[in-house]
Scaffold this active site. Structure first.
Site, PDB file in Angstrom:
ATOM      1  N   ASP A   2       0.894  -1.199  -0.086  1.00 43.03           N
ATOM      2  CA  ASP A   2       0.612  -0.018  -0.243  1.00 43.03           C
ATOM      3  C   ASP A   2       1.613   1.302  -0.082  1.00 43.03           C
ATOM      4  O   ASP A   2       2.188   1.517   0.575  1.00 43.03           O
ATOM      5  CB  ASP A   2      -0.948   0.048   0.693  1.00 43.03           C
ATOM      6  N   HIS A  19       2.577   2.830  -8.759  1.00 42.27           N
ATOM      7  CA  HIS A  19       2.302   0.927  -9.231  1.00 42.27           C
ATOM      8  C   HIS A  19       3.582   1.190  -9.937  1.00 42.27           C
ATOM      9  O   HIS A  19       4.687   0.328  -9.381  1.00 42.27           O
ATOM     10  CB  HIS A  19       1.301   1.549 -10.129  1.00 42.27           C
ATOM     11  N   LEU A 113      13.042 -19.324  -1.977  1.00 42.21           N
ATOM     12  CA  LEU A 113      11.932 -18.635  -1.861  1.00 42.21           C
ATOM     13  C   LEU A 113      10.331 -18.902  -2.723  1.00 42.21           C
ATOM     14  O   LEU A 113      10.078 -19.099  -3.538  1.00 42.21           O
ATOM     15  CB  LEU A 113      12.251 -16.919  -2.075  1.00 42.21           C
TER      16      LEU A 113
HETATM   17  C1  IPE Z   1      -1.092   0.519  -4.221  1.00 40.51           C
HETATM   18  O1  IPE Z   1      -1.294   1.761  -3.403  1.00 40.51           O
HETATM   19  C2  IPE Z   1      -1.837  -0.645  -4.063  1.00 40.51           C
HETATM   20  C3  IPE Z   1      -2.406  -1.728  -5.054  1.00 40.51           C
HETATM   21  C4  IPE Z   1      -3.886  -1.845  -5.736  1.00 40.51           C
HETATM   22  C5  IPE Z   1      -2.067  -2.146  -5.984  1.00 40.51           C
HETATM   23  P1  IPE Z   1      -2.567   2.175  -3.452  1.00 40.51           P
HETATM   24  O2  IPE Z   1      -3.188   2.540  -5.188  1.00 40.51           O
HETATM   25  O3  IPE Z   1      -3.549   1.909  -2.234  1.00 40.51           O
HETATM   26  O4  IPE Z   1      -1.552   3.417  -3.601  1.00 40.51           O
HETATM   27  P2  IPE Z   1      -2.565   4.434  -1.872  1.00 40.51           P
HETATM   28  O5  IPE Z   1      -3.237   3.892  -0.827  1.00 40.51           O
HETATM   29  O6  IPE Z   1      -2.884   5.440  -2.844  1.00 40.51           O
HETATM   30  O7  IPE Z   1      -1.664   5.781  -1.966  1.00 40.51           O
HETATM   31 MG    MG Z   2      -4.331   2.545  -0.930  1.00 38.31          MG
END
Ligand code: IPE
Ligand code: MG
Length: 233
Positions: A2, A19, A113
């Site tokens: 996140d 992303h 892993l």
């Molecule tokens: C990545 O972070 C989560 C995914 C769905 C890949 P976010 O897109 O939730 O980032 P924030 O929460 O807006 O900062």
């Molecule tokens: Mg998020």
């Protein structure tokens, strides 16, 4: 994983940039896990709720997934990483699903892993799927309802071949489980860090593991009844 969106916003960049940086971080954290001796790493990459995001963001995430899967097989084979996936994989867009299946096949022999991507994953859906398959076995008279135990449920989850997690790391400071591994996290230690996922590095992983190592894992038992260190898990 996140915090990608906030990481991009802090820089005045579009969310997809965040992303992209988040996807790059996966390699770094895989290698850090190997250095730490971690044998299972499960990353929440795309939840069943994430389909509600704007169409261009969803499409961008799927393209990033495809790119990761085609570019990182060499890295995985070099590092002994076996890729697996949990979630309703059949409902992913065709190109992403095909690349995923190919990458899983091409890394199946690795043993250092196990990297599991949670894709189109939801903890409640996983339990629904488990209940459906248990009910089907009952319907076919392969299973009697009185035999159903917690173990039966564990054995019907997507994670049936994996141990329950020891440690959950939640990045970007959120204090929620967000429908992740609901059944499996029952006794998992939780570490919350304010670091945004693209900034979460090897030293942060190390700090999380040190934090984990300082915990008393009692599994509901009293302090006096702790198993001796030799047989504690
Ligand atoms: C990545 O972070 C989560 C995914 C769905 C890949 P976010 O897109 O939730 O980032 P924030 O929460 O807006 O900062
Ligand atoms: Mg998020």
């Amino acid at each position: 994983m996140d915090g990608n969106g906030r990481w991009a916003k802090e820089r005045g960049w579009p969310r997809l940039k965040g992303h992209e940086q988040g996807a790059l971080n996966v390699e770094r954290i895989c290698e850090a896990c190997i250095d730490e001796g971690v044998e299972f790493l499960t990353l929440y990459a795309f939840s069943t709720e994430n389909w509600k995001r704007p169409a261009h963001e969803v499409a961008g995430l799927m393209l990033l997934l495809e790119r990761f899967l085609s570019e990182k097989v060499a890295m995985m084979n070099r590092n002994g990483v076996r890729l697996t996936a949990i979630g309703r994989i059949a409902d992913l867009p065709g190109p992403a699903r095909k690349r995923l299946e190919r990458a899983i096949g091409e890394t199946a022999h690795n043993t250092r892993l196990t990297l599991t991507l949670a894709l189109n994953y939801g903890g409640r859906d996983e339990i629904v799927d488990a209940v459906r398959s248990i009910a089907a076995e009952v319907g076919e008279r392969k299973l009697d309802p009185s035999q159903i135990s917690a173990e039966t449920i564990s054995n019907h989850l997507y994670t049936r071949t994996m141990p329950d997690p020891d440690l959950l790391i939640r990045t970007s400071g959120e204090m929620r489980i967000s429908n992740f591994l609901l059944w499996q996290l029952s006794y998992t230690e939780i570490h919350v860090t304010r670091k945004l996922w693209p900034d979460f590095g090897a030293e942060d992983l190390h700090a999380a593991i040190l934090d984990y190592a300082s915990r008393d894992r009692r599994y509901g038992s009293s302090v006096e009844n702790l198993p001796s260190p030799s047989n504690a898990s």
